[in-house]
Design a protein around this motif. Structure first.
Motif, short mmCIF file in Angstrom:
data_model
loop_
_atom_site.label_atom_id
_atom_site.label_comp_id
_atom_site.label_asym_id
_atom_site.label_seq_id
_atom_site.Cartn_x
_atom_site.Cartn_y
_atom_site.Cartn_z
N ASN A 1 0.82 -1.22 0.00
CA ASN A 1 0.00 0.00 0.00
C ASN A 1 0.85 1.27 0.00
OD1 ASN A 1 -2.90 -1.10 2.01
ND2 ASN A 1 -2.11 -1.78 0.05
N GLN A 2 2.10 1.18 -0.43
CA GLN A 2 2.98 2.35 -0.49
C GLN A 2 2.79 3.15 -1.77
OE1 GLN A 2 6.96 0.90 0.11
NE2 GLN A 2 6.69 0.58 2.31
N HIS A 3 2.18 2.54 -2.77
CA HIS A 3 1.92 3.23 -4.04
C HIS A 3 0.42 3.14 -4.33
CE1 HIS A 3 6.26 3.43 -4.98
NE2 HIS A 3 6.30 2.24 -4.40
N SER A 4 -0.14 4.24 -4.82
CA SER A 4 -1.59 4.27 -5.03
C SER A 4 -1.94 5.28 -6.11
CB SER A 4 -2.31 4.64 -3.72
OG SER A 4 -1.95 5.97 -3.32
N THR A 5 -3.20 5.26 -6.50
CA THR A 5 -3.73 6.28 -7.39
C THR A 5 -5.02 6.81 -6.78
OG1 THR A 5 -4.50 6.75 -9.65
CG2 THR A 5 -5.03 4.59 -8.76
N SER A 6 -5.23 8.09 -6.90
CA SER A 6 -6.38 8.73 -6.26
C SER A 6 -7.66 8.40 -7.02
CB SER A 6 -6.17 10.24 -6.18
OG SER A 6 -5.83 10.77 -7.44
N GLY A 7 -8.77 8.62 -6.35
CA GLY A 7 -10.07 8.35 -6.96
C GLY A 7 -10.42 9.38 -8.03
N TYR A 8 -11.51 9.15 -8.70
CA TYR A 8 -11.94 10.04 -9.78
C TYR A 8 -13.43 9.89 -10.02
CZ TYR A 8 -12.20 5.86 -12.73
OH TYR A 8 -12.54 4.63 -13.24
N HIS A 9 -13.99 10.85 -10.72
CA HIS A 9 -15.32 10.72 -11.29
C HIS A 9 -15.33 11.46 -12.63
CE1 HIS A 9 -15.74 14.63 -9.13
NE2 HIS A 9 -16.50 14.94 -10.16
N VAL A 10 -15.97 10.84 -13.60
CA VAL A 10 -16.05 11.43 -14.94
C VAL A 10 -17.48 11.38 -15.44
CG1 VAL A 10 -13.67 10.84 -15.54
CG2 VAL A 10 -15.49 9.22 -16.04
N PHE A 11 -17.82 12.34 -16.29
CA PHE A 11 -19.14 12.41 -16.92
C PHE A 11 -19.01 12.04 -18.39
CE2 PHE A 11 -19.51 15.24 -13.30
CZ PHE A 11 -20.78 14.93 -12.79
N ASN A 12 -20.00 11.33 -18.89
CA ASN A 12 -20.07 10.98 -20.31
C ASN A 12 -21.45 11.38 -20.84
OD1 ASN A 12 -17.57 9.56 -19.87
ND2 ASN A 12 -18.77 7.81 -19.16
N TRP A 13 -21.51 11.59 -22.14
CA TRP A 13 -22.80 11.90 -22.79
C TRP A 13 -22.92 11.07 -24.07
CZ3 TRP A 13 -23.42 14.34 -27.67
CH2 TRP A 13 -24.75 14.59 -28.03
N ARG A 14 -24.11 10.59 -24.34
CA ARG A 14 -24.34 9.80 -25.54
C ARG A 14 -25.69 10.16 -26.14
NH1 ARG A 14 -25.94 5.73 -21.39
NH2 ARG A 14 -28.08 5.04 -21.90
N ALA A 15 -25.82 9.91 -27.46
CA ALA A 15 -27.08 10.16 -28.15
C ALA A 15 -27.12 9.33 -29.42
CB ALA A 15 -27.25 11.64 -28.49
N SER A 16 -28.31 8.84 -29.77
CA SER A 16 -28.50 8.11 -31.03
C SER A 16 -29.91 8.39 -31.55
CB SER A 16 -28.32 6.60 -30.82
OG SER A 16 -29.33 6.08 -29.97
N TYR A 17 -30.06 8.24 -32.86
CA TYR A 17 -31.35 8.50 -33.52
C TYR A 17 -31.54 7.46 -34.61
CZ TYR A 17 -35.07 10.95 -36.03
OH TYR A 17 -36.25 11.28 -36.64
N ARG A 18 -32.73 6.86 -34.66
CA ARG A 18 -33.00 5.82 -35.65
C ARG A 18 -34.10 6.30 -36.60
NH1 ARG A 18 -31.58 0.43 -35.71
NH2 ARG A 18 -32.85 -0.95 -36.99
N HIS A 19 -33.82 6.16 -37.91
CA HIS A 19 -34.76 6.64 -38.92
C HIS A 19 -34.93 5.56 -39.99
CE1 HIS A 19 -36.99 9.40 -41.43
NE2 HIS A 19 -36.13 9.22 -42.44
N ALA A 20 -36.17 5.23 -40.32
CA ALA A 20 -36.47 4.18 -41.29
C ALA A 20 -36.98 4.79 -42.59
CB ALA A 20 -37.51 3.22 -40.73
N VAL A 21 -36.48 4.23 -43.71
CA VAL A 21 -36.92 4.62 -45.05
C VAL A 21 -37.08 3.35 -45.86
CG1 VAL A 21 -36.41 5.93 -47.12
CG2 VAL A 21 -35.71 6.82 -44.89
N GLY A 22 -38.32 2.94 -46.13
CA GLY A 22 -38.55 1.70 -46.85
C GLY A 22 -37.99 0.53 -46.05
#
Length: 690
Positions: free
Chosen positions: A618-639
């Protein structure tokens, strides 16, 4: 020693024993996915049994999950599951890091402590090492993550099971293509076909991935192809064929960085990686056959056979034996039987079965002469054979009470035959492990919405062939000193199900004896040994809530306290130290919006975790974190066509954090940085022959 695949022939007495101990799986042929009890734990595959089974279970609908994802890494979806950590190392030479309740966190390659299965075919080798890159992510209908004491009835893993189900091809023949791209020349393209042709269902896909990588010296090319054929022989039987192929001709390995190197330039490559041109190439093919038959007396039998080969060439960051070449053959089978009957006046389902698994590999070691193969220093044939038998019973004690109890007996043999005697010594060796795992769970469905359960069981985890290939002093030769780790697991849980709300809560406590750890790094090579004892205890919580106006909220949280009770390692005593690679707090949440009458889906995500240690001390470590992500999709039908453009932005807050850790890595190179703000965009096109 010959590396030829062994014969599966059995004596008549053995055949009779197999026949009476078969394990079957119920299946509604036209709609239900493949369901093998030996590889798919009770409660898996059927949502109708979710509230009656005493285990923690989370299901991901992959065809919805992957609408805005690259679709190349299992970690993209698994981040939603409480109790589970899945890290994309930004290094395709080393695969993903996946751990469940702390099991597998130490793994520097592949997946340890968690069993991987797709369509009833194991993706975990007989020695316990799994390769998540083998999952057919393009064809998956859904992914299930099972945790708890009952999962220990299903083989060489203590952390649980991740199992995938390939979607049946649609009734109408359908062809779709998809392309996605992002920074660092990231490009992934895919083509997929599915359809029903008489009694034959076809589902197949092929994909190609290429990227220069987030860090220097991390270029990758990967080609994947998968095929699934399902044949409805008649109303009572079905035959399924699954084929998977992975060709990864080039994956550069940038290695981990020291803390100073991360602060200097998080995208740089370790200098020693360029000196020895560290890289890896893999070619893997696997085929599996499943046959299910329901007998006229309502018994069900299952026959499963699988086999394949894996070729791997890896250049490591040192000279002596720094080039590793493996030629692996593997395979196995399962025969099973299931019956619903009555015992002592109570309804009971009985399932029993036996399995046989084989893994044999020719290992060669050569010097790494600055990225070029040098003198042969090692040649041997290593083998693992496992034979397992089990009995599982599910009792209806009362209309709202269900008891599940089972036992599994496991026999493992590891051996190594040294074919390189020019060094004047014979490093051959062998060892055997016999383990019997009992487990039981009791479920009470208090109301139609709420069920409570309690479970307890014993699990185990053998060392892998890689871990027994080197002795603690770093010398080549069979390491017979490593023993399997044994875990004793207890769990209390609750599940709430309603039309708009889904809640899961689990409290767990696990004691592990002879924990397998990275003991030392000798000249850059990791060696392994057993720690004394460790304890894992914690809480898993998740809630999914449907809100008004097409909004859906989701939250998953894990509290995990994982510590060594006693362990005297190379760097001293570690009693009371936290297990490296494990975060005390892990969380994921999202708010998604899918407007009624509009084929649009968008969401904001939050994911993060607390501090993690990189070493046993436990002599070496990495600090915690929080990250935000965003996503979007759109579906369109033609024939007969439909189009689905999508976009994703990860790490919106541009956080500089460490994505994954190389536990007890050499040269203090523990850290693998995650990308800062990055994007992904693409489009899918589908055509149906209506």
């Amino acid at each position: 020693m010959s590396s030829q695949f062994p014969c599966f022939a059995l004596k008549p007495v053995q055949v009779l024993a197999v026949a009476v101990s078969l394990l079957g799986s119920g299946m509604a042929w036209a709609q239900e996915p493949l369901n093998l009890p030996a590889q798919v734990i009770l409660g898996g595959g059927q949502d109708t049994t979710d509230q009656t089974m005493p285990l923690a279970r989370h299901t991901l609908q992959m065809q919805d999950e992957q609408a805005t994802q690259l679709g190349a890494n299992l970690s993209e979806s698994l981040q939603r599951v409480p109790g589970l950590s899945a890290f994309n190392r930004e290094n395709y030479a080393q695969d993903l890091q996946i751990s469940s309740r702390g099991f597998g966190a130490r793994s520097q390659f592949g997946v340890r402590g968690v069993r991987l299965v797709q369509d009833g075919i194991p993706l975990t080798m007989p020695d316990g090492q799994g390769q998540p890159a083998l999952f057919d992510l393009d064809g998956l209908q859904r992914l299930e993550v099972l945790r708890g004491p009952l999962t220990t009835l299903y083989g060489n893993a203590s952390g649980g099971i991740i199992q995938g189900y390939t979607a049946d091809g649609p009734q109408t023949p359908t062809l779709d293509a998809r392309v996605a791209g992002g920074p660092d020349s990231l490009l992934r393209s895919r083509i997929r076909y599915g359809g029903q042709h008489g009694d034959l269902n076809i589902s197949g896909n092929a994909s190609r991935l290429s990227t220069n990588g987030y860090r220097d010296h991390s270029k990758t090319h990967r080609n994947v192809a998968n095929l699934r054929l399902g044949w409805d022989i008649n109303e009572l039987s079905r035959l399924t064929l699954v084929f998977n192929s992975l060709d990864q001709p080039l994956s550069q390995d940038p290695l981990g960085l020291t803390a100073d190197q991360v602060r200097e330039d998080r995208r740089q490559v370790a200098a020693v990686a360029e000196t020895f041109n560290t890289r890896k190439s893999v070619r893997h093919q696997q085929v599996g056959i499943n046959y299910q038959q329901q007998l006229h007396n309502d018994d069900e039998i299952t026959v499963m056979l699988y086999g394949g080969n894996r070729e791997m060439l890896q250049y490591l960051a040192f000279k002596n034996n720094g080039v590793v070449q493996l030629d692996r053959r593997f395979g196995g089978g399962e025969l099973g039987w299931k019956r619903q009957t009555e015992l002592f006046g109570l309804p009971v389902e009985l399932a029993s079965g036996i399995t046989y698994n084989y893994q044999g590999e020719q290992r060669k070691g050569k010097d790494n002469e600055m990225g070029v193969k040098g003198q042969l220093k090692r040649k041997e044939y290593n083998r693992t054979v496992s034979r397992e038998a089990y009995l599982i019973s599910t009792w209806e004690l009362a209309p709202r009470w269900q008891l599940v109890a089972g036992i599994r007996h496991n026999r493992f043999k590891f051996d190594s035959h040294d074919d390189f005697l020019a060094d004047g010594k014979d490093d051959s060796g062998s060892t055997k492990f016999n383990k019997t795992n009992p487990a039981a769970g009791l479920n009470w469905q208090w109301t139609d919405q709420l069920s409570l359960y309690v479970a307890a069981g014993q699990g185990f985890e053998t060392p892998t062939l890689q871990e027994v290939a080197y002795r603690p002093d770093g010398q080549t030769g069979f390491n017979s000193s490593i023993k399997p780790s044994v875990s004793r697991n207890g769990e209390l849980g609750a599940k709430w199900r309603s039309d708009s709300t889904r809640i899961d809560v689990a409290l767990f406590h696990t004691r592990v004896k002879d924990e397998i750890v990275t003991f030392a790094n000798v000249n850059g090579r990791a060696t392994y040994a057993n720690a004394a004892r460790s304890t894992r205890k914690g809480l898993e919580f998740s809630i999914e809530q449907k809100l008004a106006y097409g909004l859906t909220g989701y939250l998953a949280y894990t509290l995990l306290d994982a510590k060594y009770d006693s362990y005297n390692g190379q760097s001293g005593k570690h009693n009371g130290k936290t297990l490296p690679g494990v975060a005390r707090h892990t969380y994921y949440s999202e708010l998604a919006w899918q407007p009624p009458q509009l084929p649009l889906e968008t969401a904001i995500e939050l994911q993060g975790m607390s501090k993690r240690y990189a070493t046993d001390s436990n002599q070496h470590s990495t600090s915690g974190y929080h990250v935000f992500n965003w996503r979007a999709s759109y579906r369109h039908a033609v024939g007969g066509f439909s189009f689905e453009p999508f976009v994703r932005v990860n790490n919106l807050n541009n956080k500089a954090y460490i994505g994954s850790l190389i536990v007890n890595g050499s040269g203090d190179r523990y850290y693998e940085p995650a990308p800062r703000r990055n994007w992904l965009a693409g489009v899918g096109v589908e055509y149906r022959w209506d």
